[in-house]
Design a protein around this motif. Structure first.
Motif, PDB file in Angstrom:
ATOM      1  N   SER A 165       0.826  -1.208   0.000  1.00 53.56           N
ATOM      2  CA  SER A 165       0.000   0.000   0.000  1.00 53.56           C
ATOM      3  C   SER A 165       0.858   1.256   0.000  1.00 53.56           C
ATOM      4  N   GLU A 166       1.939   1.256   0.759  1.00 48.08           N
ATOM      5  CA  GLU A 166       2.829   2.416   0.800  1.00 48.08           C
ATOM      6  C   GLU A 166       3.487   2.666  -0.553  1.00 48.08           C
ATOM      7  N   ARG A 167       3.976   1.601  -1.194  1.00 48.89           N
ATOM      8  CA  ARG A 167       4.613   1.771  -2.500  1.00 48.89           C
ATOM      9  C   ARG A 167       3.620   2.266  -3.542  1.00 48.89           C
ATOM     10  N   ALA A 168       2.412   1.700  -3.544  1.00 54.85           N
ATOM     11  CA  ALA A 168       1.412   2.125  -4.525  1.00 54.85           C
ATOM     12  C   ALA A 168       0.994   3.568  -4.274  1.00 54.85           C
ATOM     13  N   SER A 169       0.865   3.966  -3.023  1.00 57.72           N
ATOM     14  CA  SER A 169       0.484   5.345  -2.702  1.00 57.72           C
ATOM     15  C   SER A 169       1.535   6.333  -3.176  1.00 57.72           C
ATOM     16  N   LYS A 170       2.808   6.010  -2.986  1.00 57.67           N
ATOM     17  CA  LYS A 170       3.873   6.901  -3.461  1.00 57.67           C
ATOM     18  C   LYS A 170       3.851   7.026  -4.981  1.00 57.67           C
ATOM     19  N   SER A 171       3.621   5.914  -5.658  1.00 55.47           N
ATOM     20  CA  SER A 171       3.589   5.952  -7.120  1.00 55.47           C
ATOM     21  C   SER A 171       2.392   6.748  -7.628  1.00 55.47           C
ATOM     22  N   TYR A 172       1.227   6.546  -7.017  1.00 57.23           N
ATOM     23  CA  TYR A 172       0.051   7.294  -7.433  1.00 57.23           C
ATOM     24  C   TYR A 172       0.187   8.772  -7.067  1.00 57.23           C
ATOM     25  N   ALA A 173       0.921   9.083  -6.014  1.00 54.53           N
ATOM     26  CA  ALA A 173       1.162  10.487  -5.660  1.00 54.53           C
ATOM     27  C   ALA A 173       1.973  11.175  -6.745  1.00 54.53           C
ATOM     28  N   LYS A 174       2.936  10.471  -7.327  1.00 51.49           N
ATOM     29  CA  LYS A 174       3.723  11.038  -8.417  1.00 51.49           C
ATOM     30  C   LYS A 174       2.839  11.324  -9.624  1.00 51.49           C
ATOM     31  N   ALA A 175       1.967  10.389  -9.976  1.00 50.18           N
ATOM     32  CA  ALA A 175       1.047  10.608 -11.097  1.00 50.18           C
ATOM     33  C   ALA A 175       0.084  11.746 -10.793  1.00 50.18           C
ATOM     34  N   GLY A 176      -0.367  11.819  -9.557  1.00 56.09           N
ATOM     35  CA  GLY A 176      -1.273  12.903  -9.159  1.00 56.09           C
ATOM     36  C   GLY A 176      -0.607  14.259  -9.214  1.00 56.09           C
ATOM     37  N   SER A 177       0.670  14.313  -8.853  1.00 56.68           N
ATOM     38  CA  SER A 177       1.375  15.595  -8.906  1.00 56.68           C
ATOM     39  C   SER A 177       1.571  16.057 -10.345  1.00 56.68           C
ATOM     40  N   ILE A 178       1.799  15.122 -11.259  1.00 52.73           N
ATOM     41  CA  ILE A 178       1.911  15.484 -12.674  1.00 52.73           C
ATOM     42  C   ILE A 178       0.579  16.022 -13.186  1.00 52.73           C
ATOM     43  N   ALA A 179      -0.507  15.339 -12.824  1.00 47.20           N
ATOM     44  CA  ALA A 179      -1.829  15.800 -13.261  1.00 47.20           C
ATOM     45  C   ALA A 179      -2.161  17.154 -12.646  1.00 47.20           C
ATOM     46  N   TYR A 180      -1.900  17.334 -11.373  1.00 48.34           N
ATOM     47  CA  TYR A 180      -2.206  18.603 -10.708  1.00 48.34           C
ATOM     48  C   TYR A 180      -1.369  19.735 -11.295  1.00 48.34           C
ATOM     49  N   GLY A 181      -0.083  19.485 -11.533  1.00 49.39           N
ATOM     50  CA  GLY A 181       0.779  20.516 -12.101  1.00 49.39           C
ATOM     51  C   GLY A 181       0.344  20.930 -13.492  1.00 49.39           C
ATOM     52  N   SER A 182      -0.075  19.964 -14.284  1.00 54.61           N
ATOM     53  CA  SER A 182      -0.499  20.313 -15.647  1.00 54.61           C
ATOM     54  C   SER A 182      -1.849  21.009 -15.657  1.00 54.61           C
ATOM     55  N   ILE A 183      -2.754  20.647 -14.790  1.00 56.58           N
ATOM     56  CA  ILE A 183      -4.070  21.293 -14.742  1.00 56.58           C
ATOM     57  C   ILE A 183      -3.943  22.698 -14.169  1.00 56.58           C
ATOM     58  N   SER A 184      -3.122  22.863 -13.133  1.00 54.88           N
ATOM     59  CA  SER A 184      -2.994  24.186 -12.521  1.00 54.88           C
ATOM     60  C   SER A 184      -2.269  25.170 -13.445  1.00 54.88           C
ATOM     61  N   ALA A 185      -1.441  24.656 -14.339  1.00 53.78           N
ATOM     62  CA  ALA A 185      -0.739  25.525 -15.282  1.00 53.78           C
ATOM     63  C   ALA A 185      -1.194  25.227 -16.707  1.00 53.78           C
ATOM     64  N   ILE A 186      -2.492  25.087 -16.885  1.00 53.16           N
ATOM     65  CA  ILE A 186      -3.020  24.675 -18.185  1.00 53.16           C
ATOM     66  C   ILE A 186      -2.690  25.681 -19.288  1.00 53.16           C
TER      67      ILE A 186
ATOM     68  N   PHE B 143       3.857  -1.210  -9.502  1.00 58.19           N
ATOM     69  CA  PHE B 143       4.079  -1.302  -8.062  1.00 58.19           C
ATOM     70  C   PHE B 143       2.877  -1.911  -7.353  1.00 58.19           C
ATOM     71  N   ALA B 144       1.679  -1.639  -7.861  1.00 63.33           N
ATOM     72  CA  ALA B 144       0.473  -2.161  -7.206  1.00 63.33           C
ATOM     73  C   ALA B 144       0.250  -3.632  -7.517  1.00 63.33           C
ATOM     74  N   THR B 145       0.587  -4.071  -8.725  1.00 60.32           N
ATOM     75  CA  THR B 145       0.296  -5.450  -9.105  1.00 60.32           C
ATOM     76  C   THR B 145       1.502  -6.379  -9.018  1.00 60.32           C
ATOM     77  N   GLY B 146       2.694  -5.822  -8.855  1.00 62.48           N
ATOM     78  CA  GLY B 146       3.898  -6.655  -8.816  1.00 62.48           C
ATOM     79  C   GLY B 146       3.918  -7.687  -7.705  1.00 62.48           C
TER      80      GLY B 146
ATOM     81  N   ARG C 218       3.183 -12.889  -4.689  1.00 63.85           N
ATOM     82  CA  ARG C 218       3.776 -13.164  -3.374  1.00 63.85           C
ATOM     83  C   ARG C 218       2.726 -13.055  -2.274  1.00 63.85           C
ATOM     84  N   GLN C 219       1.874 -12.040  -2.354  1.00 66.21           N
ATOM     85  CA  GLN C 219       0.825 -11.895  -1.345  1.00 66.21           C
ATOM     86  C   GLN C 219      -0.160 -13.055  -1.416  1.00 66.21           C
ATOM     87  N   GLY C 220      -0.466 -13.505  -2.617  1.00 65.37           N
ATOM     88  CA  GLY C 220      -1.358 -14.655  -2.759  1.00 65.37           C
ATOM     89  C   GLY C 220      -0.770 -15.914  -2.154  1.00 65.37           C
ATOM     90  N   LEU C 221       0.526 -16.113  -2.365  1.00 70.56           N
ATOM     91  CA  LEU C 221       1.183 -17.286  -1.779  1.00 70.56           C
ATOM     92  C   LEU C 221       1.206 -17.205  -0.251  1.00 70.56           C
TER      93      LEU C 221
END
Length: 131
Positions: free
Chosen positions: A42-63, A89-92, A96-99
């Motif tokens: 969950s921590e790794r996926a949250s960090k990765s999605y935060a990076k994508a969110g920052s790209i989206a926010y930066g592009s929308i705020s400076a459209i 990161f979310a599906t990798g 292992r978690q299933g096992l």
């Protein structure tokens, strides 16, 4: 609650309680591994999605800047790469978690089967002895 349960198990039938205690470390360790694996994933996926969110926010705020520089393809490429990284990161670690979940649930099912067979054996021996 756990201590009272074990005390009652020893009071009720000490032989079955020993079988339960033999499997307790396996179930506990696999449960702890499941919890830590879920938290780290969950921590790794949250960090990765935060990076994508920052790209989206930066592009929308400076459209206006994005449009004036004709940087839409570049922003889309960056956002696609960030979401693909988040997806990986979310599906990798899912296999292992299933096992790990399988080991935990399998040990519980094995314990249930052993308790059923051993309990049946104890009842059989008691009936055989008493007639």
């Amino acid at each position: 609650v756990f201590i009272l349960s074990i005390a009652y198990a020893f009071y009720s039938n000490w032989k079955l309680a020993l079988v339960i205690l033999a499997f307790f470390p396996v179930i506990t360790i696999s449960g702890l591994i499941v919890v830590t694996a879920n938290q780290s994933q969950s921590e790794r996926a949250s960090k990765s999605y935060a990076k994508a969110g920052s790209i989206a926010y930066g592009s929308i705020s400076a459209i206006r800047t994005v449009l004036s520089l004709n940087a839409i393809p570049e922003i889309l490429r960056l956002y696609s790469a960030a979401t693909l990284e988040a997806y990986r990161f979310a599906t990798g670690p899912l296999l292992r978690q299933g096992l790990i979940n399988g080991v935990m649930l399998g040990s519980v099912m094995l314990l249930c089967g052993i308790l059923t067979l051993f309990g049946s054996f104890l009842i059989y021996m008691q009936v055989k002895d008493s007639g």
